[in-house]
Design an enzyme around this catalytic site. Structure first.
Site, PDB file in Angstrom:
ATOM      1  N   HIS A 183       0.811  -1.224   0.000  1.00  0.00           N
ATOM      2  CA  HIS A 183       0.000   0.000   0.000  1.00  0.00           C
ATOM      3  C   HIS A 183       0.839   1.268   0.000  1.00  0.00           C
ATOM      4  O   HIS A 183       0.382   2.333  -0.423  1.00  0.00           O
ATOM      5  CB  HIS A 183      -0.939   0.005   1.202  1.00  0.00           C
ATOM      6  N   ASP A 405     -10.648  -4.974 -18.149  1.00  0.00           N
ATOM      7  CA  ASP A 405     -10.835  -5.933 -19.238  1.00  0.00           C
ATOM      8  C   ASP A 405      -9.503  -6.168 -19.954  1.00  0.00           C
ATOM      9  O   ASP A 405      -8.988  -5.290 -20.639  1.00  0.00           O
ATOM     10  CB  ASP A 405     -11.886  -5.391 -20.219  1.00  0.00           C
TER      11      ASP A 405
END
Length: 458
Positions: A183, A405
Site C-alpha cells: 500500500h 478488461d
C-alpha cells in the site's frame, strides 16, 4: 499462498519474472511522502478478478493467455517502473524510505491451475456468503523481505517487493487474476491507472493507445513536498522502533478462519431514499453525498449486527489530488489521500442508527475538508485511533473495477480480499450499473446472518 488442506488446491504451471523491456528504464528511485509512509507497516492490498471463459483449456492458457499477460505487463512496467521495484526501508529515521528500481528488477507472476473441487468457480463468483479461506489460495504473497547493505555508506536496509501477480486457471470455467500491492506504493487512484494501462496494452498488443491518451504517471514529488510532515509521519508509521534488530515480513492472509465474505448491492433508489431521510432530519445541510449515506448505512448495520461494544470507529480516505490548492495532477503516482476518522459510542449508533452515523460522517468530512491550510495539512487523530477497533472503507463509488478488461470481457466478479485483515468493507460501482453500489463484507458466519437481515430489513 495459504497452507493447503489434506489435498492440494492448486498446481503451479509456470513462474515468471517479468521486467520492463531491456534498456527502457534506467536505475531510478522515488522518495516516499507522508501520504505513502502511513502505510509502511500496514497490510498490502489484495485484488482478485474473475473472468468467465467457459472454453478455456490448458493449451490455450499456455499458448495465448500467459504470453499475452507477460508481454503486456512488461510493456506497462516501462511506464510504471515503481511496480517492478522494491520498497527500501532504512533502520533509522535519518533516511527516508523510497521505491527503488534497479535494472533487472522484476514482478513475480505465478500461473497455476485449480485442482480441487473446493475451489468452485461459480461459488467463488457469487454474492452469497462464501468461506474466506478459499480466496487466500488465489492471492500471491509479495515475497520475502531481504536485508541488504548500501555500498557507499555501509548502511543496512530492508528491501521489500511491491507487486506480485497470480493467474489461476479453472478449466472449462475461467481464470482469476490475483494482484497483491504494497500500500505504500500507491493508492486506489494510481492502482486504477496502472490497471487501465495494463488492460489497454493487453487488448491491443502495443502501448500506442496508452501513449495517445497522454496519461503518463506524474512522478514529481515536489508538488506535495513537506519535509516536516514527512519526518513526523515516518516516526509514527514505524512506531518509533528500529528495523535493525527485528525481522519484518509483509503480512499475508491465511486460514483457517471462521469468516465468510458476501456482496451486498445498494441501488440508486435506495441511496436517494437515504439522502432524502437525512435532509428531512437536517434540512440545513446543503449537500448530502452518496458516499456519506452509503457508509453511514453500512456502518449502522454492522454495529447493530454485533453484540460487543468494539465497533466505534469508521475510517476512510479522502482523495486530495483535485482538492489541494494548488491542485495536484490527476496522474500523480503514489498515495495522495488523507484519512478521515469518525468516532462514536456504540450505544449511540445502536439507538439512533443511520441518522446518527450520517450526521457524524458529514460533520467529520466537513471538518477535514475545511481545515485551515487545505487538505494537505490535515492530520489523522492517531491518539484517538490507537488501541481501538476500526472499520475501514476500501474503495469509493467512483471506482469501477468491473472495467478491468484484459481482452476477455469485463470481470464476472471482483473482490478486495484485503478487507479480511482488520474488518474493513469494500465499496465499488456495481457490475450491473454504475449508479448502483457494491459492498464487500467479511464477517464471522453468525454475524453475517445478522448483518444481512438488518441490511435487507432497513
Amino acid at each position: 499462498m495459504s497452507s493447503s488442506p489434506s489435498s492440494p488446491m492448486l498446481n503451479v504451471v509456470q513462474v515468471f519474472r517479468v521486467s520492463p523491456p531491456p534498456s527502457t528504464v534506467q536505475n531510478r528511485s522515488l522518495a516516499l511522502t507522508f501520504f505513502d509512509m502511513i502505510w509502511l507497516l500496514r497490510p498490502p492490498v489484495h485484488h482478485v478478478f474473475f473472468y468467465d471463459l467457459p472454453d478455456v483449456t490448458m493449451s490455450h492458457f499456455k499458448t495465448t493467455i500467459i504470453p499475452t499477460l507477460n508481454n503486456s505487463l512488461s510493456t506497462t512496467l516501462q511506464h510504471f517502473f515503481p511496480y517492478a521495484g522494491n520498497l527500501i526501508i532504512f533502520p533509522t529515521h535519518s533516511k527516508k524510505p523510497e521505491i527503488r528500481y534497479v535494472q533487472g528488477d522484476y514482478v513475480n507472476i505465478t500461473y497455476s491451475e485449480s485442482c480441487n473441487d473446493n475451489l468452485d468457480f461459480n461459488d467463488l463468483t457469487g454474492n452469497h456468503p462464501r468461506n474466506c479461506d478459499k480466496f487466500y489460495h488465489l492471492i500471491p504473497p509479495l515475497g520475502p523481505c531481504v536485508k541488504n547493505k548500501e555500498d557507499d555508506d555501509d548502511c543496512n536496509y530492508t528491501k521489500i517487493p511491491v507487486l506480485s501477480v497470480q493467474v489461476t486457471l479453472f478449466r472449462n470455467h475461467g481464470i482469476s487474476i490475483g494482484i497483491t500491492i504494497h500500500h505504500s506504493l500507491a493508492d486506489a487512484t494510481t492502482q486504477n491507472e496502472f490497471l487501465n494501462a495494463w488492460t489497454s496494452i493487453s487488448q491491443s498488443g502495443t502501448d500506442e493507445l496508452f501513449r495517445s491518451r497522454n496519461k503518463f504517471p506524474f512522478y514529481d514529488r515536489e508538488v506535495i513536498s513537506n519535509p516536516r510532515r514527512d519526518a513526523e509521519t515516518l516516526v509514527i508509521a514505524l512506531n518509533v522502533e528500529s528495523l535493525e534488530n527485528r525481522e519484518y515480513q509483509v503480512p499475508h492472509l491465511y486460514g483457517p478462519t471462521n469468516k465468510v465474505r458476501a456482496t451486498f448491492i445498494m441501488t440508486l433508489n435506495m441511496v436517494n431514499r437515504l439522502k432524502k431521510l437525512v435532509k428531512t432530519h437536517f434540512p440545513s445541510i446543503p449537500y448530502v453525498s452518496t458516499f456519506t449515506v452509503a457508509c453511514a448505512y453500512i456502518w449502522s448495520c454492522l454495529v447493530k449486527s454485533c453484540k460487543s461494544d468494539e465497533l466505534e470507529i469508521l475510517i476512510f480516505a479522502i482523495e486530495c489530488r483535485a482538492r489541494a490548492n494548488p491542485s495536484i495532477p490527476a496522474t500523480y503516482f503514489g498515495n495522495c489521500a488523507i484519512p478521515c476518522v469518525c468516532i462514536s459510542e456504540t450505544s449511540v449508533v445502536r439507538n439512533e442508527g443511520f441518522i446518527a452515523t450520517a450526521k457524524l460522517i458529514g460533520e467529520e468530512l466537513h471538518k477535514v475538508l475545511t481545515t485551515e491550510g487545505g487538505v494537505l495539512m490535515a492530520r489523522a487523530p492517531y491518539s484517538k485511533v490507537n488501541g481501538r477497533t476500526m472499520i475501514g472503507v476500501a474503495g469509493s463509488p467512483k471506482m469501477n473495477f468491473y472495467d478491468v478488461d484484459f481482452g476477455w470481457g469485463n470481470p464476472k466478479k471482483q473482490e478486495i480480499i484485503s478487507i479480511d485483515y482488520e474488518g474493513a468493507i469494500s465499496m465499488n460501482a456495481s457490475k450491473e450499473s454504475n449508479e448502483n453500489l457494491e459492498f464487500g463484507i467479511s464477517l464471522p458466519g453468525t454475524q453475517m446472518e445478522n448483518f444481512a437481515q438488518i441490511f435487507n430489513d432497513g
